[in-house]
Every structure is written in C-alpha cells, then in structure tokens.
Scaffold this motif. Structure first.
Motif, PDB file in Angstrom:
ATOM      1  N   PHE A   1       0.844  -1.204   0.000  1.00 33.31           N
ATOM      2  CA  PHE A   1       0.000   0.000   0.000  1.00 33.31           C
ATOM      3  C   PHE A   1       0.874   1.246   0.000  1.00 33.31           C
ATOM      4  CE2 PHE A   1      -3.812  -2.126   2.392  1.00 33.31           C
ATOM      5  CZ  PHE A   1      -3.998  -2.969   1.300  1.00 33.31           C
ATOM      6  N   SER A   2       1.943   1.191   0.778  1.00 30.98           N
ATOM      7  CA  SER A   2       2.776   2.386   0.898  1.00 30.98           C
ATOM      8  C   SER A   2       3.492   2.692  -0.412  1.00 30.98           C
ATOM      9  CB  SER A   2       3.793   2.225   2.027  1.00 30.98           C
ATOM     10  OG  SER A   2       4.849   1.390   1.616  1.00 30.98           O
ATOM     11  N   LYS A   3       3.508   1.707  -1.316  1.00 30.25           N
ATOM     12  CA  LYS A   3       4.092   1.959  -2.633  1.00 30.25           C
ATOM     13  C   LYS A   3       3.011   2.299  -3.651  1.00 30.25           C
ATOM     14  CE  LYS A   3       7.966  -1.238  -2.077  1.00 30.25           C
ATOM     15  NZ  LYS A   3       7.568  -2.506  -1.425  1.00 30.25           N
ATOM     16  N   GLY A   4       1.778   2.419  -3.170  1.00 27.55           N
ATOM     17  CA  GLY A   4       0.689   2.744  -4.089  1.00 27.55           C
ATOM     18  C   GLY A   4       0.175   1.523  -4.822  1.00 27.55           C
ATOM     19  N   GLN A   5       0.610   0.328  -4.383  1.00 27.38           N
ATOM     20  CA  GLN A   5       0.140  -0.888  -5.016  1.00 27.38           C
ATOM     21  C   GLN A   5      -0.940  -1.521  -4.150  1.00 27.38           C
ATOM     22  OE1 GLN A   5       3.848  -2.908  -5.146  1.00 27.38           O
ATOM     23  NE2 GLN A   5       4.684  -1.517  -6.678  1.00 27.38           N
ATOM     24  N   GLY A   6      -1.660  -2.447  -4.748  1.00 29.10           N
ATOM     25  CA  GLY A   6      -2.675  -3.140  -3.963  1.00 29.10           C
ATOM     26  C   GLY A   6      -4.066  -2.870  -4.499  1.00 29.10           C
ATOM     27  N   THR A   7      -4.999  -3.698  -4.047  1.00 28.27           N
ATOM     28  CA  THR A   7      -6.372  -3.628  -4.534  1.00 28.27           C
ATOM     29  C   THR A   7      -7.315  -3.641  -3.337  1.00 28.27           C
ATOM     30  OG1 THR A   7      -6.503  -6.025  -4.551  1.00 28.27           O
ATOM     31  CG2 THR A   7      -5.786  -4.964  -6.601  1.00 28.27           C
ATOM     32  N   GLU A   8      -8.574  -3.456  -3.640  1.00 30.42           N
ATOM     33  CA  GLU A   8      -9.559  -3.552  -2.553  1.00 30.42           C
ATOM     34  C   GLU A   8      -9.598  -4.966  -2.001  1.00 30.42           C
ATOM     35  OE1 GLU A   8     -13.278  -1.458  -2.415  1.00 30.42           O
ATOM     36  OE2 GLU A   8     -12.705  -0.373  -4.238  1.00 30.42           O
ATOM     37  N   GLN A   9      -9.312  -5.936  -2.867  1.00 28.03           N
ATOM     38  CA  GLN A   9      -9.235  -7.322  -2.397  1.00 28.03           C
ATOM     39  C   GLN A   9      -8.167  -7.444  -1.305  1.00 28.03           C
ATOM     40  OE1 GLN A   9     -11.199 -10.023  -3.194  1.00 28.03           O
ATOM     41  NE2 GLN A   9     -10.042 -11.035  -1.548  1.00 28.03           N
ATOM     42  N   ASP A  10      -7.073  -6.718  -1.483  1.00 30.69           N
ATOM     43  CA  ASP A  10      -6.007  -6.772  -0.476  1.00 30.69           C
ATOM     44  C   ASP A  10      -6.508  -6.246   0.867  1.00 30.69           C
ATOM     45  OD1 ASP A  10      -4.116  -7.865  -2.131  1.00 30.69           O
ATOM     46  OD2 ASP A  10      -3.399  -5.908  -2.834  1.00 30.69           O
ATOM     47  N   ILE A  11      -7.339  -5.224   0.828  1.00 31.27           N
ATOM     48  CA  ILE A  11      -7.897  -4.702   2.080  1.00 31.27           C
ATOM     49  C   ILE A  11      -8.770  -5.765   2.738  1.00 31.27           C
ATOM     50  CG2 ILE A  11      -9.441  -2.989   3.098  1.00 31.27           C
ATOM     51  CD1 ILE A  11      -8.279  -0.906   1.405  1.00 31.27           C
ATOM     52  N   GLU A  12      -9.543  -6.457   1.914  1.00 37.72           N
ATOM     53  CA  GLU A  12     -10.379  -7.531   2.467  1.00 37.72           C
ATOM     54  C   GLU A  12      -9.515  -8.652   3.042  1.00 37.72           C
ATOM     55  OE1 GLU A  12     -13.575  -9.128  -0.069  1.00 37.72           O
ATOM     56  OE2 GLU A  12     -14.039  -7.007  -0.470  1.00 37.72           O
ATOM     57  N   ASP A  13      -8.493  -9.029   2.288  1.00 31.95           N
ATOM     58  CA  ASP A  13      -7.591 -10.081   2.775  1.00 31.95           C
ATOM     59  C   ASP A  13      -6.921  -9.660   4.079  1.00 31.95           C
ATOM     60  OD1 ASP A  13      -8.215 -11.670   0.677  1.00 31.95           O
ATOM     61  OD2 ASP A  13      -6.259 -11.594  -0.307  1.00 31.95           O
ATOM     62  N   LEU A  14      -6.488  -8.409   4.114  1.00 29.79           N
ATOM     63  CA  LEU A  14      -5.815  -7.899   5.301  1.00 29.79           C
ATOM     64  C   LEU A  14      -6.748  -8.010   6.506  1.00 29.79           C
ATOM     65  CD1 LEU A  14      -3.347  -6.385   6.490  1.00 29.79           C
ATOM     66  CD2 LEU A  14      -4.448  -4.242   5.825  1.00 29.79           C
ATOM     67  N   THR A  15      -8.002  -7.665   6.293  1.00 31.12           N
ATOM     68  CA  THR A  15      -8.965  -7.717   7.391  1.00 31.12           C
ATOM     69  C   THR A  15      -9.194  -9.149   7.852  1.00 31.12           C
ATOM     70  OG1 THR A  15     -10.025  -5.850   6.304  1.00 31.12           O
ATOM     71  CG2 THR A  15     -11.217  -6.852   8.135  1.00 31.12           C
ATOM     72  N   SER A  16      -9.329 -10.067   6.907  1.00 34.03           N
ATOM     73  CA  SER A  16      -9.626 -11.433   7.340  1.00 34.03           C
ATOM     74  C   SER A  16      -8.377 -12.114   7.903  1.00 34.03           C
ATOM     75  CB  SER A  16     -10.310 -12.229   6.220  1.00 34.03           C
ATOM     76  OG  SER A  16      -9.450 -13.087   5.558  1.00 34.03           O
ATOM     77  N   LEU A  17      -7.193 -11.755   7.382  1.00 37.32           N
ATOM     78  CA  LEU A  17      -5.958 -12.269   7.980  1.00 37.32           C
ATOM     79  C   LEU A  17      -5.794 -11.719   9.402  1.00 37.32           C
ATOM     80  CD1 LEU A  17      -3.169 -13.636   7.978  1.00 37.32           C
ATOM     81  CD2 LEU A  17      -2.283 -11.731   6.623  1.00 37.32           C
ATOM     82  N   ALA A  18      -6.119 -10.435   9.570  1.00 34.18           N
ATOM     83  CA  ALA A  18      -6.042  -9.833  10.909  1.00 34.18           C
ATOM     84  C   ALA A  18      -6.953 -10.579  11.876  1.00 34.18           C
ATOM     85  CB  ALA A  18      -6.427  -8.356  10.845  1.00 34.18           C
ATOM     86  N   GLN A  19      -8.135 -10.938  11.400  1.00 28.77           N
ATOM     87  CA  GLN A  19      -9.077 -11.699  12.222  1.00 28.77           C
ATOM     88  C   GLN A  19      -8.479 -13.056  12.605  1.00 28.77           C
ATOM     89  OE1 GLN A  19     -12.337 -10.646  13.052  1.00 28.77           O
ATOM     90  NE2 GLN A  19     -12.247 -12.423  14.416  1.00 28.77           N
ATOM     91  N   ALA A  20      -7.811 -13.699  11.628  1.00 28.40           N
ATOM     92  CA  ALA A  20      -7.200 -15.007  11.892  1.00 28.40           C
ATOM     93  C   ALA A  20      -6.087 -14.884  12.935  1.00 28.40           C
ATOM     94  CB  ALA A  20      -6.653 -15.609  10.599  1.00 28.40           C
ATOM     95  N   VAL A  21      -5.326 -13.796  12.865  1.00 29.89           N
ATOM     96  CA  VAL A  21      -4.255 -13.608  13.850  1.00 29.89           C
ATOM     97  C   VAL A  21      -4.862 -13.359  15.234  1.00 29.89           C
ATOM     98  CG1 VAL A  21      -2.281 -12.182  14.510  1.00 29.89           C
ATOM     99  CG2 VAL A  21      -2.625 -12.760  12.114  1.00 29.89           C
ATOM    100  N   GLN A  22      -5.890 -12.523  15.280  1.00 36.67           N
ATOM    101  CA  GLN A  22      -6.577 -12.256  16.557  1.00 36.67           C
ATOM    102  C   GLN A  22      -7.097 -13.543  17.180  1.00 36.67           C
ATOM    103  OE1 GLN A  22      -9.797  -9.458  15.845  1.00 36.67           O
ATOM    104  NE2 GLN A  22      -8.675  -7.831  16.864  1.00 36.67           N
ATOM    105  N   ASP A  23      -7.738 -14.357  16.337  1.00 37.88           N
ATOM    106  CA  ASP A  23      -8.366 -15.581  16.840  1.00 37.88           C
ATOM    107  C   ASP A  23      -7.359 -16.677  17.114  1.00 37.88           C
ATOM    108  OD1 ASP A  23     -10.984 -14.846  16.978  1.00 37.88           O
ATOM    109  OD2 ASP A  23     -11.500 -15.517  14.961  1.00 37.88           O
ATOM    110  N   GLY A  24      -6.277 -16.687  16.347  1.00 39.28           N
ATOM    111  CA  GLY A  24      -5.412 -17.852  16.361  1.00 39.28           C
ATOM    112  C   GLY A  24      -4.189 -17.751  17.251  1.00 39.28           C
ATOM    113  N   ALA A  25      -3.740 -16.543  17.547  1.00 37.08           N
ATOM    114  CA  ALA A  25      -2.459 -16.422  18.247  1.00 37.08           C
ATOM    115  C   ALA A  25      -2.528 -17.018  19.647  1.00 37.08           C
ATOM    116  CB  ALA A  25      -2.037 -14.959  18.331  1.00 37.08           C
TER     117      ALA A  25
END
Ligand SMILES: Cc1cc2nc3c(=O)[nH]c(=O)nc-3n(C[C@H](O)[C@H](O)[C@H](O)COP(=O)(O)O)c2cc1C
Ligand code: SF4
Ligand code: SF4
Ligand code: FES
Ligand code: FES
Lengths: 200, 633
Positions: B511-535
């Motif tokens: 993102f900081s390089k101006g790359q990425g898609t809205e899908q990446d935002i969705e993935d980031l959110t669901s990965l964040a959820q997995a880390v919250q739940d799984g750690a």
C-alpha cells in the motif's frame, strides 16, 4: 467421566484429557501439525483451533492443549475456525513450499495456492520445535533447540553454539512432520559424541 | 543525594510498631523548617538526559560561593520526574514554588543571586502560557498541571526517592502500618475489591477479583504463593511505570508488601526491564532502607508477618511482559508464553498460585488501604475507578507524564493538558495502548478515557501510552511501524503471530508503494481476524488492533494509497514528490549543498529546482530550508 459436546454431539472424556484427544477418540477430524503424543504440546501451529460457545459468547482455543471440562460446547468447523486454518495453511504453503507433507495437508483443506510469495523455495521447516522437544523430553539431551525470537526464530544448536552431545539417535528426524530435519540434521547437531548409539 | 535529616541513621531504627513509625515521622518533620528555601531539581531520566545533574552541581558551587547566611542556606533536593519532561531540566524553588524550566548550569548563578538572595524571579526562565503569553510563576498555575489530578504521582517531584525519611515524612508506609495493626489479610482483599481498582498493565482486570481468586487457589493448593510486580514496560512511548519506580519506589514496594500480607506470601519478585537502570537502583536502595527500618524482611513492624522481595532484570523482549513469559523468564528459562490454559493465580511462578500486577496497580494499593475504598471508588467513573497515568507523546505541545481521573474526555488530555498540536491544527488521531491498541480519530475526541470506552472504540487502555498524531502522520505507516516492532518482539512460537504479522506488514508495504487492490484490504482484514483468533498469547491476538482500527476510521486514507497512489499525509516515500516553491525560494543554495543525491540545481539568488527522477525523498532539503520553500505533493 466428563461429558461435553463436540459439534452438538455428546462425548465423554477422562479427566485430564484435551479436547483434541477426545475428538480423536470419537473420530472427529481436527488437523494438527505440531502435536505429537510422545512430547509435550507447544500449541505452535494453531491448526487445531476449535470454537467454544456459550450463549452468544464464543472464543477460539487450541484443542491440543485445551483441557476438557463438563458442559463445554466445542465446534470444530465454524467460519472463524476455517478462517484461521485457511490463513495458517496459506502462509505455511508459502513458508515451506518444498514440504510435500504441508502441500498435502493444505490441499486436504482446499488450500491449493497461496496469495503470498515464497521467500525460500527449498524451505521445509516451520519451526514447530517438535525436534527440540523430543530431544530434550524423550532422549534426555538438548542437542538442538529453537533459537532467537520473532521472525528470526529457527532450529539450531542451543545458544547457537554447536555441541557435541548429539548421539545421532535420529528421534528428531522421525518426529519432524515436514521432513525438514532430515535435511538440516548435520548442520545443527554439531559433532556427534559417538556414532555407535545410532538407532535410526 | 541529599538527606533532609541528619539524625536518621539507617540501622539505628528498627521500627517495632505503627506508633514507632509515627514517632519517627514526627521527628523527621520537626527537624524540618518549612520556611527554609529548598531547591528541587528534577532528576528523572528525561531531565538527567538534558543535564540536570550538572545543574545540581552548579547550584552547590554557586551557593557555597554566594556565602549565604548559614541559617538560611537552601537545601538541595533531587527528585523523580515531574512529568513535564519537554520543559526540562526543571528547577523548583520552595517554599514559594517558583517554577523554572529549561534550566542550564549557566543560569544557576543568576537564580542564586536573583531568587535566593534578592527574592526575585528570573523571568526568562519562567513558563509562558503559549495561549496568553502570560508569565506563570508557580507549578500549580501551569495549565499542564492545573487540570491533572495527581494521586498516584502525588509524591513524585516532591520526595527524594533515595531517602526513605522523605517517604516516611510524606506518609509512606502508613497504609502498611494500618493494615498490620488493624486489618486482617482478608479485610485488605475486601478493601481492594470494594475500591473497584482494575489492573493498570493493560487488560484492566479487577485487582480485587484476582487476589480473591488467588485466595481460593491457595485454599485448594496451599502455600507458597508469590506476588510479582510487572515492571517490564515495553510499549514504545510508555514511561509511566519507569517514572513511578524511579520517583516513588517505596509506593510500589509498600503495595507489594500489602499484597503479600493479604495473600500470605513470603516471597515477592520485581521484574524490571534491564533498560531501566535508574529504576532498578532506586528500588534496590528503597528495599535496603525498608529492610533496615523493619518494613521489609523478617517480622515486619514486629507483627509476626515476614516477607521479602528481590529484583529480576527483564531480558529486554517486549513479550516478557506477558504474564506467563514473565514467569518463565524469572524461572531462568527463555521468556516464551506458556501454551497452557491455566490461570496464573492457580499456576503461575514455579507452578504455584501467583498474583502478578502492574507497577501502577501496586502503587495504588497503599492509597486505597490508607484512605479507604470508598474514597477511591469516588474517583473516576463507576466501572473504571481511580486515576490513570498516561505518557503523552507525539505531535503534542506538552510532551510528558499526566495523571487524570478515569473517564475524562480524550480531548481534555490532548488539547488542554497537552496544549494541542504544535501548529495549532486539530489532532488527527490518538493512538492508545501502543502496539496492542488502536487509533481514536479526532471526531471521537469526546471519548471518555476509561477501560470500557476505549475498548468500545476499538482501541484499549493498554499501559497508558498516548501517541498524538496530526495530519503529517500516515495510518499505513503507523501500522507498518507497530507490526515491524512486533515481528521482532514476538517470541516467534505460534504461526499466526510469527508468519501473520510479517504478511500483514507486507500487504501494508505494498500500500505504501501505491500498489494493492480492494481485495487486499479484504484479505488484510480477514488475515487480521485469523491472527486475533489464532495467536497463542495476547501479543499476537492484539497485534492487529492498530491496523483494524485505522481500517475502521481511516479507510479513505488506505484507498487514497491504492486507488489514487497518493499518501495524503505525505509520509510514504514512493508516493510523494519534493519540489521547490519558486515564490518562496530565495536562492540561498543551502539545500543544494546538503542534498545527498545532488539533484537540486539553480543559480544563487534564483529559484532552485529538484530533479524528481534522482530525488531520494530523504527530506533533508526540507529540513534545511529556512524559508519553507520545499514542499511535498
Ligand atoms: C505482549 C504483552 C506485554 C505485556 N507487557 C506488560 C508490561 O510491560 N507491564 C505490565 O504491567 N503488563 C504487561 N502486560 C500485561 C500482563 O500480562 C499482565 O496482564 C499484567 O501485568 C497484570 O497486571 P495488572 O492486572 O495489574 O494489569 C503485557 C501483556 C502482553 C500480552
Ligand atoms: S525441523 Fe521439523 S520438527 Fe524441527 S522445528 Fe522444523 S519442522 Fe519442526
Ligand atoms: S502470539 Fe506471538 S508472542 Fe505470543 S506465543 Fe504466539 S508467537 Fe509468541
Ligand atoms: S496441533 Fe495444536 S497448535 Fe499445533
Ligand atoms: S524527567 Fe524531569 S520532568 Fe520528566
């Protein structure tokens, strides 16, 4: 006996059992990678996560270390469980692309591709620490260990100094779930004390 | 450091009772002349770093040289941090309480002459109200202090932390004496329960409930039980606990001894970050003095109760502040969280029932016991009682340590006490709870600062670091910063944390390089959820909070990066260009001389130009230009 429910089915367990042990007893499938009955559980891979529910409250726990208790309501295949599993497997696939065991396990849970790029196409170790635990807890030596922390954590000689206490019994190679130890054995164990005790 | 009392020799006083303590206190107070001038010089870590020890030395020399009449020779006292570190070194002249800021050794002679001899203020060293330009003479009139309520910090800045007589004079150990002479252990637990005190280490767990559970565990498992102080404080920007340990070590110690009495513990541990040498030294001195006075060790105050404590130096990893990692570290093993679903009150240190509390939590305990749970419960709000100490850092005028009652609005802390953002603009967000917390946006500035309100807003109290952000802070960059910190600081055992934090950070890097898609935002959110739940431990499970809260409140800023390839805050290097405003450029050439890429050209006294192709975006030109002609777009 302790009575509780897994996926709404009543199950019974002996005191001291874990949720995973009970599930296995009943043939309920829960994926695991860092669990081995011969050594203590480290709860590292988090593939065995299950959801506990009580009314509207719910939380995820690692079934390989969660002790059974009367009245638990355990679910092994909820959306939250699948989400953790999917992401761990996708990340594992990218971290250990060279391990057929991991590729197979991922495929079993429909993870065929990873959205993440692999950094080392030959990597197979995901630092579950089973090798170090079998060496310490079963063989009674600590010839190998996990060293460093965070993203730098890896398997190596204790305190990163090779020792000469390895008896080359091969227990670590046998327990390794990914075939990684076979490859790195010689580089981490230092000079073996004697080759005569080799069991493998 | 300088002791007020000459009659007090350590060792000659082994206090045998509460009455003894009071007699000693009266004696110390009677030897003091309240009218005698006293020069208080802050020796907190911040002021020391700015040379306050040299200021103290200069005072000694100057007073000797001035030949002040022996009867009115001022005392010199060095104290812990006054909280207003951005103005240090601080010097306060009592009894009037004249407040001098940014004092250097060369100011000392003038202070001695003008203030001590002639009784006048040195105006140029006074604090000036930035809003009204009025000179402020005394500490209590400065807006930074006026709006605070100093309860836990009440002694800090007043007492010499290395001299127990100062603590005793200020009422230290009165709570212990009261408990030992008039309360049963059970009553101490009851008082803490009734006070509503919640743990200051982050999660806000009710302290009384924790102690009660420990008592229940002891019923089943018997003793020994251990009491442990968590002084690992590892959040970037946090220095509340350090300040308390350095500035009022006896308060922490007294709280610990009270807990030990309540639970029947004989051994305690203070786990302190090795990076806090001054805190460790002051605690060591405090413990030695307390032992000599019979306030720690065998048969405390002749009550039959014995308890001792020792200090463990933390290994330096952030994760060692996590309760089970802290225990394994004290036990001499690598500080990794334990993969077990058992509570520390049942199976903590050495597998025994253990009560672990934060430094600030313990410092609250003597106040509650001495003044009563009713008094305490009246402070703050009903579900979060008492006060909370915050370290206020970032884009705020008054960087420092503040203490306020729980439940005050965020805006009061940042804008009134903190004096707002330096350029006078509104703040953009406040990050609370460090790497485990989240960002509260400006529009929620009315959020009451208490445990539950912060959690409801998606953040958390954490240990009390408050980082103020303005429009030059980028949320993507902040997320990357905290994730990078945790990637290094995690123990690395469980996969959601070890692999997940890196993968989250890589998505943000894109993102900081101006790359990425809205899908990446969705993935980031669901990965964040997995880390919250799984750690496995709370380091991992709370690590996604900064990213999740900024996604919640600043989605547009993320979108600007990936959709418009722009970083609105002007932080992400790949998305900004430096240029020179020809109107403002005077052609002084200083930027051209400093530019490491040598990509700035132009003639003397004519507008300069930056070659955007070669520019490294290091920002040196911008820092160099005295005319604000370098702009980011
Ligand atoms: C990664 C991590 C770091 C922590 N660091 C600290 C710390 O530095 N100081 C602290 O008091 N609590 C810290 N905690 C919280 C402790 O685990 C524990 O909850 C706390 O010390 C209990 O004390 P309290 O009830 O008084 O808050 C940390 C927790 C985690 C997960
Ligand atoms: S070598 Fe095998 S057993 Fe050892 S940590 Fe790596 S994957 Fe686990
Ligand atoms: S969440 Fe992170 S710090 Fe906690 S156990 Fe897992 S790897 Fe270690
Ligand atoms: S099998 Fe339970 S965490 Fe790996
Ligand atoms: S160190 Fe002096 S005010 Fe903080």
């Amino acid at each position: 006996m302790i009575t509780f429910k897994i996926n709404d089915e009543e199950v019974q367990a002996r005191p001291g059992w874990t949720v995973l042990e009970t599930a296995r007893e009943y043939g309920i499938e829960i994926p695991t990678l860092c669990f081995h009955p011969a050594v203590s559980s480290s709860g590292a891979c988090r593939l065995c996560m299950v959801e506990l529910r009580e009314g509207s409250w719910s939380k995820l726990v690692a079934s390989c270390i969660y002790p059974v208790a009367e009245g638990l309501q355990v679910y092994t295949d909820t959306e939250r469980v699948r989400n953790v599993r999917r992401w761990v497997l996708e990340m594992l696939l990218a971290a250990c692309p060279a391990s057929p065991e991991i590729v197979q396990l991922a495929a079993k849970y429909n993870v065929i591709r990873s959205r993440f790029a692999s950094k080392d196409p030959d990597q197979t170790c995901f630092v579950c620490g089973l090798c170090a635990r079998v060496c310490e807890e079963v063989v009674g030596l600590s010839a190998i260990a996990t060293v460093d922390r965070g993203i730098h954590k890896r398997v190596g000689a204790p305190f990163a100094r090779p020792t000469d206490i390895c008896v080359a019994c091969g227990s670590c190679i046998t327990i390794c779930p990914t075939g990684a130890m076979q490859k790195i054995f010689d580089s981490v164990r230092g000079e073996p004390a004697t080759a005569l005790t080799q069991l493998a | 450091m300088h002791s007020q009392s000459t009659a007090l020799k350590v060792g000659s006083w082994r206090l045998q009772s509460a009455q003894d303590l009071n007699k000693l206190r009266e004696q110390i107070l009677s030897e003091r002349d309240p009218a005698r001038p006293e020069i208080v010089i802050c020796h907190g870590t911040g002021c020391l770093a700015n040379g306050s020890d040299k200021v103290a030395k200069a005072f000694k020399t100057a007073i000797d040289a001035a030949g002040i009449d022996a009867k009115v020779v001022p005392g010199i006292k060095t104290t812990g941090c006054h909280g207003f570190c951005s103005r240090g070194p601080l010097v306060i002249i009592r009894p009037k309480g004249l407040f001098y800021q940014r004092v250097s050794p060369k100011d000392v002679e003038e202070i001695v002459k003008r203030t001590l001899v002639e009784g006048q203020a040195v105006e140029r060293l006074l604090y000036k109200d930035p809003k009204t330009d009025d000179l402020i003479f005394t500490e209590d009139q400065i807006p930074f202090y006026k709006l605070q309520q100093r309860v836990v910090l009440h002694n800090i800045g007043k007492i010499d932390p290395t001299d127990i007589s100062d603590t005793i004079a200020a009422g230290g150990y009165q709570a212990l004496a009261k408990a030992l002479s008039t309360m049963r252990p059970e009553q101490v637990v009851k008082e803490i329960e009734k006070s509503g005190l919640r743990g200051r280490g982050g999660a806000g767990f009710p302290t009384g409930k924790k102690w009660r559970s420990a008592l229940n565990a002891i019923k089943k498992k018997g003793r020994p039980v251990y009491v442990v102080v968590n002084g690992d404080e590892g959040d970037p920007g946090a220095f509340m606990d350090r300040t308390i340990m350095e500035g009022d070590p006896h308060a922490v110690l007294e709280g610990l001894i009270l807990a030990a009495y309540a639970l029947g513990a004989q051994q305690g541990y203070l786990y302190v970050r090795a990076e806090y040498p001054l805190a460790i030294r002051h605690l060591e001195i405090a413990m030695a003095q307390a032992r000599a006075f019979g306030l720690l060790g065998e048969n405390i105050l002749n009550s039959g109760f014995s308890f001792d404590a020792r200090i463990n130096r933390g290994a330096g990893a952030f994760v060692c502040g996590e309760s089970t990692a802290l225990f394994t570290s004290i036990e001499g093993k690598p500080g990794n969280p334990r993969p077990k679903y058992v509570r520390s009150v049942e199976e903590g240190l050495w597998g025994r029932p253990t009560v672990l509390n934060n430094v600030e939590t313990f410092a609250n305990v003597p106040l509650i016991i001495e003044r009563g749970s009713g008094w305490y419960a009246g402070l703050g709000v009903s579900h979060s009682t008492g006060t909370k100490v915050f370290s206020l850092v970032g884009k705020v005028n008054n960087v420092g340590l503040v203490e306020v009652p729980m439940g005050v609005p965020m805006a009061a802390i940042v804008e009134e006490i903190g004096g707002g953002v330096p350029n006078g603009k509104p703040f953009k967000a406040v990050q609370t709870g460090g790497p485990s917390g989240g960002c509260i946006p400006y529009r929620l500035k009315g959020t009451p600062v208490d445990f539950d309100s912060l959690t409801a807003a998606g953040s958390m109290m954490g240990s009390g670091a408050m980082i103020v952000m303005d429009d030059t802070d980028c949320v993507v960059d902040v997320g990357r910063y905290f994730l990078r910190f945790l990637e290094e600081e995690s123990c690395g055992k469980c996969l959601p944390c070890r692999l997940g934090l890196t993968r989250m950070r890589e998505i943000l890097d894109n993102f900081s390089k101006g790359q990425g898609t809205e899908q990446d935002i969705e993935d980031l959110t669901s990965l964040a959820q997995a880390v919250q739940d799984g750690a496995l431990c709370a380091l991992g499970s709370s690590a996604p909070n900064p990213v999740l809260t900024t996604l919640r409140y600043f989605k547009e800023e993320y979108m600007a990066h990936i959709r418009d390839h722009k970083c609105p805050a002007g932080v992400c290097k790949d998305l900004i260009t430096y240029s020179i405003d020809p109107e403002l450029c005077t052609g002084c050439m200083s930027c051209a001389r400093q530019c490491p890429a040598q990509c700035i050209t132009g003639k003397k006294k004519a507008a300069h130009i930056i070659d955007a192709e070669k520019c490294l975006r290091c920002g040196i030109c911008m820092d160099t230009c005295k005319f604000n002609a370098v702009v980011i777009s």
